[in-house]
Write a protein that holds these residues in place. Structure first.
Motif, mmCIF file in Angstrom:
data_model
loop_
_atom_site.group_PDB
_atom_site.id
_atom_site.type_symbol
_atom_site.label_atom_id
_atom_site.label_comp_id
_atom_site.label_asym_id
_atom_site.label_seq_id
_atom_site.Cartn_x
_atom_site.Cartn_y
_atom_site.Cartn_z
ATOM 1 N N LEU A 175 0.841 -1.185 0.000
ATOM 2 C CA LEU A 175 0.000 0.000 0.000
ATOM 3 C C LEU A 175 0.880 1.240 0.000
ATOM 4 O O LEU A 175 1.989 1.224 0.522
ATOM 5 N N TRP A 176 0.373 2.342 -0.538
ATOM 6 C CA TRP A 176 1.150 3.572 -0.467
ATOM 7 C C TRP A 176 0.577 4.564 0.543
ATOM 8 O O TRP A 176 1.101 5.660 0.712
ATOM 9 N N MET A 177 -0.482 4.137 1.232
ATOM 10 C CA MET A 177 -1.050 4.938 2.307
ATOM 11 C C MET A 177 -1.362 4.026 3.485
ATOM 12 O O MET A 177 -1.768 2.874 3.298
ATOM 13 N N GLY A 178 -1.173 4.532 4.701
ATOM 14 C CA GLY A 178 -1.470 3.736 5.879
ATOM 15 C C GLY A 178 -1.014 4.436 7.146
ATOM 16 O O GLY A 178 -0.461 5.543 7.117
ATOM 17 N N ARG A 179 -1.222 3.791 8.276
ATOM 18 C CA ARG A 179 -0.909 4.400 9.569
ATOM 19 C C ARG A 179 0.590 4.598 9.766
ATOM 20 O O ARG A 179 1.003 5.512 10.472
ATOM 21 N N ARG A 180 1.419 3.720 9.154
ATOM 22 C CA ARG A 180 2.868 3.789 9.386
ATOM 23 C C ARG A 180 3.622 4.183 8.113
ATOM 24 O O ARG A 180 4.696 3.664 7.844
ATOM 25 N N ARG A 237 4.825 7.275 7.242
ATOM 26 C CA ARG A 237 5.476 8.575 7.342
ATOM 27 C C ARG A 237 6.967 8.466 7.074
ATOM 28 O O ARG A 237 7.579 7.412 7.277
ATOM 29 N N GLY A 238 7.572 9.585 6.652
ATOM 30 C CA GLY A 238 9.019 9.684 6.536
ATOM 31 C C GLY A 238 9.630 8.637 5.627
ATOM 32 O O GLY A 238 9.025 8.220 4.627
ATOM 33 N N PRO A 239 10.840 8.158 5.978
ATOM 34 C CA PRO A 239 11.540 7.182 5.144
ATOM 35 C C PRO A 239 10.753 5.892 4.950
ATOM 36 O O PRO A 239 10.789 5.298 3.867
ATOM 37 N N VAL A 240 10.016 5.451 5.976
ATOM 38 C CA VAL A 240 9.223 4.223 5.847
ATOM 39 C C VAL A 240 8.151 4.415 4.772
ATOM 40 O O VAL A 240 7.909 3.533 3.942
ATOM 41 N N GLY A 241 7.510 5.583 4.771
ATOM 42 C CA GLY A 241 6.509 5.856 3.764
ATOM 43 C C GLY A 241 7.081 5.873 2.366
ATOM 44 O O GLY A 241 6.447 5.381 1.416
ATOM 45 N N PRO A 258 1.932 14.145 -0.757
ATOM 46 C CA PRO A 258 0.837 14.927 -0.177
ATOM 47 C C PRO A 258 -0.520 14.329 -0.567
ATOM 48 O O PRO A 258 -0.688 13.794 -1.661
ATOM 49 N N ARG A 259 -1.477 14.438 0.330
ATOM 50 C CA ARG A 259 -2.785 13.837 0.080
ATOM 51 C C ARG A 259 -3.473 14.461 -1.141
ATOM 52 O O ARG A 259 -4.178 13.774 -1.871
#
Length: 382
Positions: free
Chosen positions: A62-67, A69-73, A139-140
């Motif tokens: 997935l490219w969106m989720g709770r975790r 953010r930042g480098p992990v995203g 960005p969303r």
């Protein structure tokens, strides 16, 4: 027509249950050939095959989720995009007429369909701009613009969702439809006035959903503590809370507010309707609810809803069946205390919910509207 649905999950949450209804309408009722891709094996697979679909497991991120953010995203977005060639190869083998992506959080099927020249519909089930659990390296608003640009059709599950999408991507307007998810009752709704509460006033509440700040369990427990201190002990069942860590967190929260003895916690329930039937009211406390499947299920069960005046909850309760409350635990407690002090309040709310259930049950399934839209898009392309 051969329809390919892309699911972001193999679990059986709200979006996935709505997908099963779409598959059943397309395959069993309309006679279309239906294939569904899942990112992994899971309980959704047997539901889909029972509804008439062929299922293929096609791993993707997935490219969106709770975790995210930042480098992990960034890493997870790159992994999600790296799945596009795999989907493109699958499209060449499966040769669908139309691809439908069931959530904004998974991009691979949409991007593969675009590059392969296959028409694509993106279902937006998320409040893209305001849901705090939707994190992404991009960005969303950029995500919204990609959804609009990479689709031949876009389906939003509520006006609330549609307004957020259009605020970020006005170009989506010509191709946008609002079609709420199909919610099928599991039991016949009771006639108005047939289900009186066992005790006078308000006594038993239920709230369904994973334990997150977004779902409002913390507000519910705080409000329960305020009610207890005011001399009104109310029982609360929290269902679908999640893993052991989430259950421990909920119990600790309840103990801090002095209501540990009044809160029952369940990790998961396959059928929520007995919980609705046992409660005097269902709580819907999300501040960014994209639709509110729980709200509709509760009304179909004849159980009124006490919901925050936020998100799509206001759309569902606009025609009755519950009470809207300002999104604040203090306001929630005052509303609960008022209902608990009025011996006739719950009976009146139940009657209103039963009438609303009858109206909802009389409306044709929205799955039919959705599949008709897909048929229109296919006909326009010929």
């Amino acid at each position: 027509m051969h329809l390919l649905f892309v699911s972001h999950s193999a679990e059986l949450m709200g979006a996935e249950r709505s997908l099963v209804a779409l598959v059943r309408e397309a395959a069993r009722v309309r006679g279309h050939r239906v294939t569904v891709t899942l990112p992994a094996a899971g309980p959704l697979e047997s539901e889909l095959t029972g509804a008439g679909a062929a299922v293929a497991v096609l791993p993707t991120r997935l490219w969106m989720g709770r975790r995210h953010r930042g480098p992990v995203g960034v890493v997870r977005s790159v992994q999600a995009l790296a799945s596009v060639p795999r989907y493109r190869r699958f499209l060449r083998r499966a040769r669908p007429d139309l691809v439908v992506t069931n959530s904004v959080v998974v991009p691979a099927g949409a991007l593969a369909a675009r590059s392969a020249g296959v028409r694509h519909v993106w279902t937006v089930r998320e409040s893209l701009l305001t849901n705090p659990s939707l994190r992404c390296a991009l960005p969303r608003r950029t995500i919204a613009r990609i959804v609009a640009a990479r689709s031949d059709g876009v389906v939003a599950i509520s006006r609330y969702v549609a307004e957020q999408l259009l605020a970020a991507a006005p170009d989506a307007a010509p191709k946008l439809r609002v079609v709420p998810p199909a919610v099928e009752p599991r039991a016949a709704p009771p006639p108005a006035g047939a289900r009186e509460p066992v005790t006078p006033g308000l006594a038993k509440l239920v709230l369904l959903g994973r334990f997150t700040p977004e779902k409002g369990q913390a507000d519910a427990v705080e409000a329960l503590g305020r009610c207890l201190r005011a001399g009104r002990p109310l029982r609360l069942t929290l269902a679908g809370v999640g893993d052991p860590a989430a259950r421990r967190a909920v119990r600790e929260l309840a103990e801090r507010h002095g209501v540990g003895h009044l809160v029952d916690v369940h990790a998961w329930v396959d059928d929520p309707y007995p919980l609705y039937a046992a409660a005097d009211a269902t709580l819907m406390l999300s501040r960014n609810e994209a639709f509110g499947r729980v709200t509709v299920e509760s009304l179909l069960a004849g159980t009124p809803v006490i919901g925050y005046r936020a998100g799509a909850t206001t759309e569902i309760l606009a025609d009755g069946g519950g009470v809207l409350v300002a999104p604040d635990p203090g306001e929630l407690a005052r509303t609960l205390l008022g209902l608990a002090a009025d011996a006739d309040a719950v009976g009146r709310l139940r009657s209103a919910a039963a009438r609303r259930a009858g109206a909802l049950a009389a409306v044709p399934s929205s799955a039919s509207r959705f599949v008709s839209y897909l048929e229109e898009l296919r006909a326009d392309h010929r």
